[in-house]
Design an enzyme around this catalytic site. Sequence first.
Site, PDB file in Angstrom:
ATOM      1  N   HIS A 157       0.806  -1.227   0.000  1.00 39.40           N
ATOM      2  CA  HIS A 157       0.000   0.000   0.000  1.00 39.40           C
ATOM      3  C   HIS A 157       0.840   1.280   0.000  1.00 39.40           C
ATOM      4  O   HIS A 157       0.577   2.185  -0.789  1.00 39.40           O
ATOM      5  CB  HIS A 157      -0.925   0.040   1.226  1.00 39.40           C
ATOM      6  CG  HIS A 157      -2.034  -0.976   1.184  1.00 39.40           C
ATOM      7  ND1 HIS A 157      -3.333  -0.668   1.526  1.00 39.40           N
ATOM      8  CD2 HIS A 157      -2.047  -2.274   0.839  1.00 39.40           C
ATOM      9  CE1 HIS A 157      -4.094  -1.750   1.410  1.00 39.40           C
ATOM     10  NE2 HIS A 157      -3.323  -2.746   0.995  1.00 39.40           N
ATOM     11  N   ASP A 191      -5.349   6.049   2.903  1.00 41.62           N
ATOM     12  CA  ASP A 191      -5.679   4.696   2.504  1.00 41.62           C
ATOM     13  C   ASP A 191      -7.152   4.481   2.845  1.00 41.62           C
ATOM     14  O   ASP A 191      -7.632   4.909   3.904  1.00 41.62           O
ATOM     15  CB  ASP A 191      -4.800   3.703   3.274  1.00 41.62           C
ATOM     16  CG  ASP A 191      -4.812   2.319   2.648  1.00 41.62           C
ATOM     17  OD1 ASP A 191      -3.809   1.945   2.045  1.00 41.62           O
ATOM     18  OD2 ASP A 191      -5.847   1.616   2.752  1.00 41.62           O
TER      19      ASP A 191
END
Length: 453
Positions: free
Chosen positions: A20, A116
Amino acid sequence: SEQPTTDSHVAILAFPFGSHSPVLLDVTRRLASASPTTLFSFLNTAKSNSSLFLSDLPSNIRVHEVADGVSEGYVLSGRPHEAFELFIVAAPENFRKAVASAESDVGKKVTCLLTDAFFWFASDMAAEMKATWVAFWAAGPNSMTAHLYTDRIRDAIEVDGCMEETLGFIPGMEKYRVKDTPDGVVVGNLDSAFSDTLHRMGLALPRADAVFVTSFEELDPTLTNNLKSEFKRFFSIGPLALLSSTSQTETPVQDPYNSLAWIKKQGTASVAYISFGTVMTPPPGELVAIAEGLESSNVPFVWSLKEKNMVQLPKGFLERTREQGIVVPWVPQVELLKHESTGVYVTHCGWNSMLESVSGGVPMICRPCIGDNGLNGRAVEVIWEIGMMIIGGVFTRDGFVKCLDQVLVQDDGKKMKSNVEKLREQAHQAVSAKGSSVENFKGLLDVVVSTLN
Ligand code: UDP
């Protein structure tokens, strides 16, 4: 360094596990060079920051540390998800502190939280701060949809005995089955911190000012249109592997084990590239089956295998295959998949890896491991028809040998190759002038740098 004259101040809240944070940093580099007067404060744990390539950042990106939720003196037991759970429980408080410290560092209020998508709590945080909230989903529209509709799927499905049923009641999910869904939607432990995070995320995201993914719209038109109708704004800005780069927008290619030099000496579409991403590795017995399959097929190979798993290879394998292939702990995967020598990618079907394979025009042999992998593998095999599932669902020597033959030699494989070439062409269009991803990136930039609130 010189202080940029900032119009707006964007705080980037990174998820510090798996792939990520490098992807979010890549997107941040692109936003920062497109808007040099905006300041970007990148908030990530010290550990995750230390794994990123942080030199050569544009001067309007500042890197900060956020606490990892592990109290001093605490010793991790090694239980799966432990580091994640400690992090996520403490994340709302720790990110609030990190944002406040980034603000006082530059004397400027944060105008946008770009986070995120896991960080559902950013919805309230942004509202309190009168900032916009932009969420980054680090996978594809298929898994995004599964999490967005978790309640609807749970209501519609009685889990026992319905694993083969499809999700046809959701637009674009007609060919996906219950058994392809990520753990935590209807299968697995629905009460874990991980499932809870994903569930809350699905409920919160419609409140985000924008949600974005690194896919391209043409790959999943129905899912994309449906997500556009569910979210205030939904942008597909990739594939990143095909976006043009400047020195400030891209990390230089790192090839510590010279795998590119090796692959350049191989024949066209001859090599099997094998990797299961940054998190997962199939169990030891399957690694042995892969090794045996490679030896008996004689297919040239590049295998990216974590250092700690090397001892699980069969005795003498590395010596016997010295001419046939290389096993190394890290490769520049995007470059390998773009190289004409690569003929097949043996993959866990992580979103980034899958998209990089599409970007390189490389068909796949799929061995899904966790999360979204099952959905992606399903799409590869039956929606896009650009690869196949490993025969029997797990690696056996003979099953793997058959798959290699199927993809590299048989007519089926030629069809997969021509399908993936078509998708690659569409991906190229998406990132070229006036392409959908280029337009979407502009839309994203507008939301991120605006000081509407
Ligand atoms: N990767 C790489 N070299 C390697 C192994 C992995 O560059 O030797 C990169 C790969 O290109 C991809 C990422 O690591 O961008 C893995 O992301 P993905 O979403 O596929 O899987 P995850 O690691 O999150 O399971």
